[in-house]
Design an enzyme around this catalytic site. Structure first.
Site, PDB file in Angstrom:
ATOM      1  N   ALA A 147       0.750  -1.254   0.094  1.00  0.00           N
ATOM      2  CA  ALA A 147       0.128  -0.140  -0.010  1.00  0.00           C
ATOM      3  C   ALA A 147       0.775   1.416   0.038  1.00  0.00           C
ATOM      4  O   ALA A 147       1.754   1.354   0.760  1.00  0.00           O
ATOM      5  CB  ALA A 147      -0.936  -0.067   1.187  1.00  0.00           C
ATOM      6  N   GLY A 153       1.186   2.096  -5.878  1.00  0.00           N
ATOM      7  CA  GLY A 153       1.716   2.672  -7.157  1.00  0.00           C
ATOM      8  C   GLY A 153       2.328   1.353  -7.713  1.00  0.00           C
ATOM      9  O   GLY A 153       2.343   0.937  -8.949  1.00  0.00           O
ATOM     10  N   CYS A 155      13.388   3.675   0.543  1.00  0.00           N
ATOM     11  CA  CYS A 155      13.491   5.011   0.059  1.00  0.00           C
ATOM     12  C   CYS A 155      14.294   5.825   1.127  1.00  0.00           C
ATOM     13  O   CYS A 155      13.948   6.769   1.695  1.00  0.00           O
ATOM     14  CB  CYS A 155      12.120   5.960  -0.043  1.00  0.00           C
TER      15      CYS A 155
HETATM   16  C1  LIG Z   1       7.315   2.108   1.537  1.00  0.00           C
HETATM   17  S1  LIG Z   1       5.638   1.723   1.923  1.00  0.00           S
HETATM   18  C2  LIG Z   1       4.934   0.750   0.404  1.00  0.00           C
HETATM   19  C3  LIG Z   1       4.780   1.623  -0.819  1.00  0.00           C
HETATM   20  C4  LIG Z   1       4.396   0.537  -1.680  1.00  0.00           C
HETATM   21  N1  LIG Z   1       4.827  -0.218  -2.156  1.00  0.00           N
HETATM   22  C5  LIG Z   1       3.953   1.526  -2.949  1.00  0.00           C
HETATM   23  O1  LIG Z   1       4.598   1.720  -3.983  1.00  0.00           O
HETATM   24  O2  LIG Z   1       2.652   2.298  -2.980  1.00  0.00           O
HETATM   25  C6  LIG Z   1       5.758   0.284   3.164  1.00  0.00           C
HETATM   26  C7  LIG Z   1       4.501  -0.511   3.524  1.00  0.00           C
HETATM   27  O3  LIG Z   1       4.708  -1.637   4.239  1.00  0.00           O
HETATM   28  C8  LIG Z   1       3.582  -1.830   5.189  1.00  0.00           C
HETATM   29  N2  LIG Z   1       4.015  -2.726   6.263  1.00  0.00           N
HETATM   30  C9  LIG Z   1       4.723  -2.130   7.242  1.00  0.00           C
HETATM   31  N3  LIG Z   1       5.072  -3.276   7.833  1.00  0.00           N
HETATM   32  C10 LIG Z   1       4.702  -4.442   7.533  1.00  0.00           C
HETATM   33  C11 LIG Z   1       4.565  -5.811   7.697  1.00  0.00           C
HETATM   34  N4  LIG Z   1       5.053  -6.463   8.834  1.00  0.00           N
HETATM   35  N5  LIG Z   1       4.073  -6.510   6.734  1.00  0.00           N
HETATM   36  C12 LIG Z   1       3.390  -6.149   5.711  1.00  0.00           C
HETATM   37  N6  LIG Z   1       3.309  -4.657   5.249  1.00  0.00           N
HETATM   38  C13 LIG Z   1       3.913  -3.884   6.396  1.00  0.00           C
HETATM   39  C14 LIG Z   1       3.246  -0.342   5.461  1.00  0.00           C
HETATM   40  O4  LIG Z   1       1.903  -0.350   5.941  1.00  0.00           O
HETATM   41  C15 LIG Z   1       3.392   0.683   4.286  1.00  0.00           C
HETATM   42  O5  LIG Z   1       2.051   0.537   3.601  1.00  0.00           O
END
Ligand SMILES: C[S@@+](CC[C@H](N)C(=O)[O-])C[C@H]1O[C@@H](n2cnc3c(N)ncnc32)[C@H](O)[C@@H]1O
Length: 511
Positions: free
Chosen positions: A134, A137, A253
């Site tokens: 989430a 993108g 990032c």
């Molecule tokens: C960098 S963002 C991802 C952005 C996404 N890939 C995009 O391009 O839109 C990291 C995501 O990892 C999720 N997250 C954090 N810890 C997590 C976990 N243990 N398992 C799965 N998702 C996790 C967060 O809720 C967040 O949405």
């Protein structure tokens, strides 16, 4: 007192620990700090399911840039047509507030964020997992690279963020994705193995400072430290779920080597030689190699194969990507649910077996509802052959690609696109459904002008002129602008057009 905006000195203090890296790889420390003080260009890509890149550039130039402004130029390194064409727009450009965005013709995504998916070597037919997906993108890019067919699972830890992701996928017309809500570090092995896995890990986000400079007050080793355990377990789980010959892409990032090369080095070591880093080259982007010495630690020289993007070098945000390939036979995982290979989490056992797939079926009564919908909008009979229509909740029906086969475990939050709301009278095509199916409709359109379009997107009632509604009877109609469907409205007997555009849909508020 106004809010304090951190300045150059704050940035320099917060990032000082990286200065040593600039001797080696990204020489211009002052240029780096200067770049972080500059706002970031906006970046959008065209949705190849709806229009081509030239078409989007022309719409933007025509409708959304000041007269005399140069037409948006495609970003050279993003030349993969399956993913649409990407364009840079001025910093501060609010793509989400333009009608073409609401109509799912484009998606805004930071330029360097678009990189990991282009390195996954995706092809239709692969089974793919996006472990931290989430707001989606990269999920949308993966779905497109798979041709909007087959099986993509998008997982996230946060239900609110999964809802945002689903909104993006619905707007863009993605039908080959199921969402799951799990701790990615604990993703069930019962999901089976995957050809490609993306771990776009949660991180300290230093590379986003150009978008959010106030972040600087939170930075430091402590912030990185808090991320490490999660990053470690996410990447290790991805390696377990990858099929022999498959690929895992790890990205963040952030600049912090602890969260980047060190995490990758540990995962490679734990995998006992079964994975290797692939060298990466991106034509048209100036990249830096991964760091191999950090705070007294020397990493394996192969870690230089990771790729770093420093903000001042290409005028972007900061990013890190590593591409890991698993040893073994290169046979892909077939799409048929009966023979998806499952190794149940063991990289040694290789015990093949079927992964039980979720049962995506419509109710018997739904066939009649579908026939009425098709009759109402004049949808061709053959349209349904490319989809599986199924009832997920009492609210209505979803459409998924005909060959989309999510596993039974973990249970999907959603599979495909919610397109037909049946728990209201009369049943209604959703906005996502209208954007997806509207191009195949042969009747019940109202073509609106620019003012009417804006009123529609703002949910203001309006009265179209008689010529516009000549071919429409009272009831649900599709609203179109420049030939693109914007959504559904109710044409009342009084001649009033009531907008059903969702009030909080993807931040779209104005034309
Ligand atoms: C960098 S963002 C991802 C952005 C996404 N890939 C995009 O391009 O839109 C990291 C995501 O990892 C999720 N997250 C954090 N810890 C997590 C976990 N243990 N398992 C799965 N998702 C996790 C967060 O809720 C967040 O949405």
């Amino acid at each position: 007192m106004g809010r304090y905006t951190p300045g150059r000195a704050d940035l320099e203090a917060a990032l000082d620990r990286y200065r040593v890296l600039f001797d080696d790889i990204a020489a211009d420390w002052d240029g780096f700090l200067d770049a972080l003080l500059r706002p970031l260009p906006t970046c959008v890509w065209s949705n190849p399911l709806r229009l081509d890149g030239e078409g989007l550039a022309a719409l933007i130039a025509d409708e959304s840039l000041p007269p005399g402004h140069a037409a948006p130029q495609p970003i050279g390194w993003r030349s993969d047509s399956a993913l649409g064409m990407a364009f840079r727009l001025p910093p501060g450009f609010k793509a989400g507030q333009h009608w073409w965005y609401c109509a799912g013709l484009a998606h805004a995504q930071e330029e360097v964020s678009q990189l990991p998916v282009t390195l996954m070597d995706l092809a239709p037919g692969q089974r793919v997992l996006d472990l931290c997906a989430a707001p989606g993108g990269k999920t949308a890019q993966i779905a497109l690279a798979l041709g909007n067919r087959g099986t993509l699972l998008a997982n996230d830890f946060s239900p609110e963020r999964i809802a945002a992701l689903q909104g993006n996928l619905d707007r863009l017309g993605i039908v080959n994705c199921s969402t799951t809500w799990c701790d990615g570090g604990n993703y069930p092995a019962a999901a089976g193995q995957f050809d490609r896995i993306l771990v776009d890990a949660p991180c300290s986000s230093e590379g986003t400072l150009r978008r959010n400079r106030s972040l600087v007050v939170k930075l430091g080793e402590d912030r990185s430290e808090r991320m490490l355990r999660r990053q470690r377990t996410l990447l290790r789980k991805a390696l377990q779920l990858c099929r022999p010959g498959g690929r895992v892409v790890y990205s963040t990032c952030t600049f912090a080597p602890e969260e980047n090369e060190c995490i990758v080095a540990e995962a490679l070591e734990a995998a006992g030689g079964r994975f290797r880093l692939l060298p990466i080259r991106v034509e048209g982007l100036t990249t830096s190699p991964g760091v191999t010495r950090w705070q007294g630690r020397t990493l394996d020289p192969s870690l230089a194969r990771c790729l770093r993007l420093w903000p001042h070098v290409n005028d972007t945000g900061g990013f890190f990507v590593a591409v890991l390939e698993k040893e073994g036979a290169g046979d892909g995982i077939t799409e048929s649910g009966a023979d998806i290979e499952s190794q149940r989490g063991s990289q040694r056992g290789s015990q093949a077996g079927a992964v039980p797939v979720a049962d995506l079926q419509p109710d018997v009564d739904d066939d009649r509802g579908l026939a009425l919908l098709a009759e109402h909008y004049g949808l061709p009979e053959r349209l349904w052959a490319q989809y599986r229509v199924h009832r997920q909740t009492r609210r209505g029906l979803h459409l998924a690609a005909a060959d989309h086969l999510p596993p039974a475990v973990p249970k999907a939050q959603g599979s495909g696109l919610f397109f037909h709301r049946t728990n209201i009278r009369p049943p209604k095509l959703t906005t996502g459904g209208a954007l997806l199916l509207g191009a195949s409709a042969t009747r019940r359109f109202i073509d609106v002008d620019a003012d009417q379009r804006d009123a529609y997107l703002r949910r203001q009632p309006q009265t179209p002129n008689p010529a516009q509604v000549r071919d429409c009877r009272p009831g649900h109609v599709l609203v179109r602008y420049r030939g693109f469907v914007l959504g559904v409205a109710v044409l009342h007997r009084s001649g009033t057009l009531e907008s059903l555009f969702p009030s909080r849909w993807s931040g779209c508020t104005a034309g």
